[in-house]
Design a protein around this motif. Structure first.
Motif, PDB file in Angstrom:
ATOM      1  N   ASN A 308       0.944  -1.082   0.241  1.00  0.00           N
ATOM      2  CA  ASN A 308       0.133   0.309   0.090  1.00  0.00           C
ATOM      3  C   ASN A 308       0.941   1.282  -0.052  1.00  0.00           C
ATOM      4  N   PRO A 309       1.582   1.544  -1.099  1.00  0.00           N
ATOM      5  CA  PRO A 309       2.558   2.389  -1.169  1.00  0.00           C
ATOM      6  C   PRO A 309       1.960   3.873  -1.044  1.00  0.00           C
ATOM      7  N   PRO A 310       2.805   5.012  -0.549  1.00  0.00           N
ATOM      8  CA  PRO A 310       2.277   6.128  -0.597  1.00  0.00           C
ATOM      9  C   PRO A 310       1.806   6.735  -2.127  1.00  0.00           C
ATOM     10  N   PHE A 311       0.789   7.480  -2.028  1.00  0.00           N
ATOM     11  CA  PHE A 311       0.390   7.921  -3.524  1.00  0.00           C
ATOM     12  C   PHE A 311       0.793   9.070  -4.002  1.00  0.00           C
ATOM     13  N   LYS A 312       1.218  10.025  -2.999  1.00  0.00           N
ATOM     14  CA  LYS A 312       1.661  11.328  -3.318  1.00  0.00           C
ATOM     15  C   LYS A 312       2.827  11.706  -2.456  1.00  0.00           C
ATOM     16  N   LEU A 313       3.955  12.110  -3.025  1.00  0.00           N
ATOM     17  CA  LEU A 313       5.011  12.525  -2.052  1.00  0.00           C
ATOM     18  C   LEU A 313       6.361  13.114  -2.976  1.00  0.00           C
ATOM     19  N   ASP A 314       6.752  14.027  -2.299  1.00  0.00           N
ATOM     20  CA  ASP A 314       7.792  14.883  -2.767  1.00  0.00           C
ATOM     21  C   ASP A 314       8.909  14.240  -2.893  1.00  0.00           C
ATOM     22  N   PHE A 315       9.674  13.850  -3.990  1.00  0.00           N
ATOM     23  CA  PHE A 315      10.818  13.247  -4.035  1.00  0.00           C
ATOM     24  C   PHE A 315      11.771  13.951  -5.131  1.00  0.00           C
ATOM     25  N   SER A 316      11.352  15.209  -5.229  1.00  0.00           N
ATOM     26  CA  SER A 316      12.126  15.985  -6.161  1.00  0.00           C
ATOM     27  C   SER A 316      13.831  15.961  -5.702  1.00  0.00           C
ATOM     28  N   ASP A 317      14.042  15.842  -4.511  1.00  0.00           N
ATOM     29  CA  ASP A 317      15.303  16.056  -3.736  1.00  0.00           C
ATOM     30  C   ASP A 317      16.349  14.906  -4.138  1.00  0.00           C
ATOM     31  N   TYR A 318      15.578  13.855  -4.711  1.00  0.00           N
ATOM     32  CA  TYR A 318      16.644  12.812  -5.144  1.00  0.00           C
ATOM     33  C   TYR A 318      16.039  12.322  -6.413  1.00  0.00           C
ATOM     34  N   TYR A 319      15.249  13.215  -7.367  1.00  0.00           N
ATOM     35  CA  TYR A 319      14.986  12.774  -8.479  1.00  0.00           C
ATOM     36  C   TYR A 319      15.924  12.778  -9.725  1.00  0.00           C
ATOM     37  N   PRO A 320      17.199  13.319  -9.537  1.00  0.00           N
ATOM     38  CA  PRO A 320      18.108  13.159 -10.604  1.00  0.00           C
ATOM     39  C   PRO A 320      18.871  11.724 -10.267  1.00  0.00           C
ATOM     40  N   GLU A 321      18.829  11.151  -9.154  1.00  0.00           N
ATOM     41  CA  GLU A 321      19.371   9.993  -8.855  1.00  0.00           C
ATOM     42  C   GLU A 321      18.589   8.643  -9.417  1.00  0.00           C
TER      43      GLU A 321
END
Length: 542
Positions: A308-321
């Motif tokens: 049951n994963p999180p639906f919405k979440l800010d992952f911009s800080d590790y997006y490039p990786e």
């Protein structure tokens, strides 16, 4: 003592421990969770130890107080007793017993003695009970609990108050019980600490109805020696239901979760549910950025995956990786873009679905909670994922759940079932949105499914039953023809009710319609005349 009595006494113990925390200024404090769960776990492990040594030595079983009887053992005899225990059991020294601490309450610096005892238990059993992090470091079983009391002069009394709550009854007679008892206790133990207000990585508790449906559909035949995985495990509700459906001794659990609190809850859940052998596979870390479980350089694959994963979440800080060539295969459909506003609305669940598909063994099965919008989106990553599931013939079905099945979110959810061996088709799409009873839970509404409704979903799915306005059974070709829609409603037959009538009956009905229309038109003209008359009678006055 019956199970209901033990349940009541266990809940009373938990409430009393919370009362102690409140009395010493820790009620609703962020550290209260650690104190309550760790002291409860110490009690549980102490009583489980007593239960197990009694099975090994009838002298202890017949003794009025096993702790006093075991004191007569030589050191060598005690070591031999420990060697006879299950490898998944806690090894306790005689000075670790609750009864020993209870008898030492009058000594000075009791808080230090209490903390040192728990620390020694954790160190002695580190290989069995510690949770790993991505870097390989270990999170021990117990903290120095007295340090959460800011006033040093109150620490001794605080620890004495905790110990005094642990001697009123024993769990020993309840260890033959199974999942249902301990799942109830676990829920009660964590109910105040698993809320959705926990910040960026808030834990959402998966309702038991959802967990039961997922497990019962995934495990529809007996299986043995299988691996189970959850890449966003939370407190472990999905994994516990899955392990219970398979058999705790027939599966090995693997998990990863970014939250330290969740990893601690999951460890506790595994201990309560006889799954200690899987604790070394519990990892605290970022699954999307640094998936831990690997075979060589490749990610491990698993027989069963639930999430049951999180639906919405800010992952911009590790997006490039994430957006690198090495992740091209894992994130085959792409990575959601970073929006200009509301980065918290980044659809991280799409990464989890792709990771899960990539992590399935050749005959693996998965069940994933998704927002219902995923099953019909006509473009983007959502559709690419659905196309892969159909084109590579690994879709087993979808169950669209009632609204508000999660009290913490208004998002409608569906359960996506994946089966790499489902090459022949026979896909079940189900619309269960009309089931359930709406109740009030705090400020939110929640839909509860009855036991019969849960079974209705499980039985129709596992039997591949097509039920009018409820479920359809389809081929992959039929889904392609509908532009890869996974919504059951788009496949339901459109039915038009009609009745055979004679020409005379038809004429009589038409005459009736005409007369009704004439009457309505006449009434309309009368109302028009009245309105005109009223308007004509209006006068302007100063």
């Amino acid at each position: 003592m019956v199970v209901q009595d033990f349940t009541a006494k266990t809940k009373e113990l938990i409430d009393n421990l919370k009362g102690v925390c409140t009395s010493y200024g820790l009620g609703n404090d962020g550290n209260e969770f650690k104190i309550i769960t760790q002291v409860f776990l110490y009690k549980f492990m102490n009583d489980k130890f007593g239960y197990e040594v009694k099975q090994l030595d009838s002298t202890l079983k017949n003794a009025e107080k096993w702790e006093e009887a075991i004191a007569g053992y030589s050191d060598d005899a005690y070591e031999m007793l420990l060697l006879g225990m299950s490898p998944n059991s806690a090894r306790l020294k005689r000075q670790h017993y609750i009864s020993y601490l209870f008898g030492k309450q009058t000594q000075e610096e009791f808080a230090k003695f209490f903390d040192d005892t728990l620390r020694d238990i954790a160190i002695t059993n580190n290989d069995i009970f510690s949770v790993k992090t991505n870097s390989g470091s270990r999170i021990r079983l117990f903290d120095e609990l007295s340090q959460y009391i800011s006033d040093p002069s109150q620490r001794d009394n605080f620890c004495r108050a905790l110990i005094n709550q642990l001697v009123n009854f024993s769990f020993e007679q309840i260890f033959d019980q199974k999942f249902d008892f301990f799942s109830t206790i676990f829920e009660y133990l964590i109910k105040d600490y698993n809320k959705d207000g926990g910040g960026k990585y808030a834990e959402y508790y998966t309702p038991h109805a959802v967990a039961k449906i997922m497990a019962s559909i995934l495990v529809d035949t007996p299986v043995y020696d299988v691996t189970c995985y959850d890449p966003s495990a939370g407190s472990g509700t999905l994994l516990m239901n899955l392990a219970h459906a398979i058999g705790e001794d027939r599966c090995t659990i693997y998990s990863q979760d970014i939250s330290q609190k969740s990893s601690g809850m999951l460890r506790l859940n595994l201990i309560l549910n006889n799954l200690v052998h899987s604790i070394p596979n519990i990892v605290q870390g970022n699954t999307m950025l640094s998936p831990y479980h690997k075979t060589g350089d490749a990610l491990m694959t698993f027989d069963y995956i639930v999430s049951n994963p999180p639906f919405k979440l800010d992952f911009s800080d590790y997006y490039p990786e994430l957006d690198t060539k090495r992740n091209n295969e894992r994130f085959f459909a792409g990575i959601p873009n970073i929006p200009n506003k509301d980065k918290d609305k980044m659809s991280i669940y799409l990464l989890f679905i792709q990771h899960i598909i990539h992590s399935l063994s050749p005959k693996g099965r998965a069940a994933v909670v998704v927002p219902t919008g995923f099953i019909t989106a006509q473009s983007g990553i959502e559709k690419k994922i659905r196309q892969k599931l159909v084109d590579e013939r690994m879709l087993r079905g979808v169950v669209s759940m009632p609204s508000n099945i999660f009290a913490t979110t208004g998002t409608n959810v569906s359960i996506l079932f994946i089966d790499k061996a489902n090459t022949k088709g026979d896909i079940v799409l189900m619309d269960a949105a009309k089931l359930g009873k709406i109740i009030k839970e705090g400020k939110n509404q929640k839909t509860l499914l009855s036991h019969d409704e849960e079974q209705q979903i499980i039985n129709a799915f596992n039997r591949h039953e097509a039920v009018e306005d409820f479920s359809v059974v389809l081929s992959y070709e039929q889904i392609r023809d509908k532009n890869y829609s996974f919504s059951a409603g788009q496949y339901f037959d459109v039915k038009i009710d009609y009745t055979d009538i004679t020409p005379d009956e038809f004429l009589a009905k038409m005459n009736g319609f005409t007369q009704n229309l004439n009457a309505l038109f006449a009434e309309s003209r009368t109302l028009e005349d009245e309105i005109k008359a009223q308007l004509a009678g209006l006068r302007y006055e100063h």
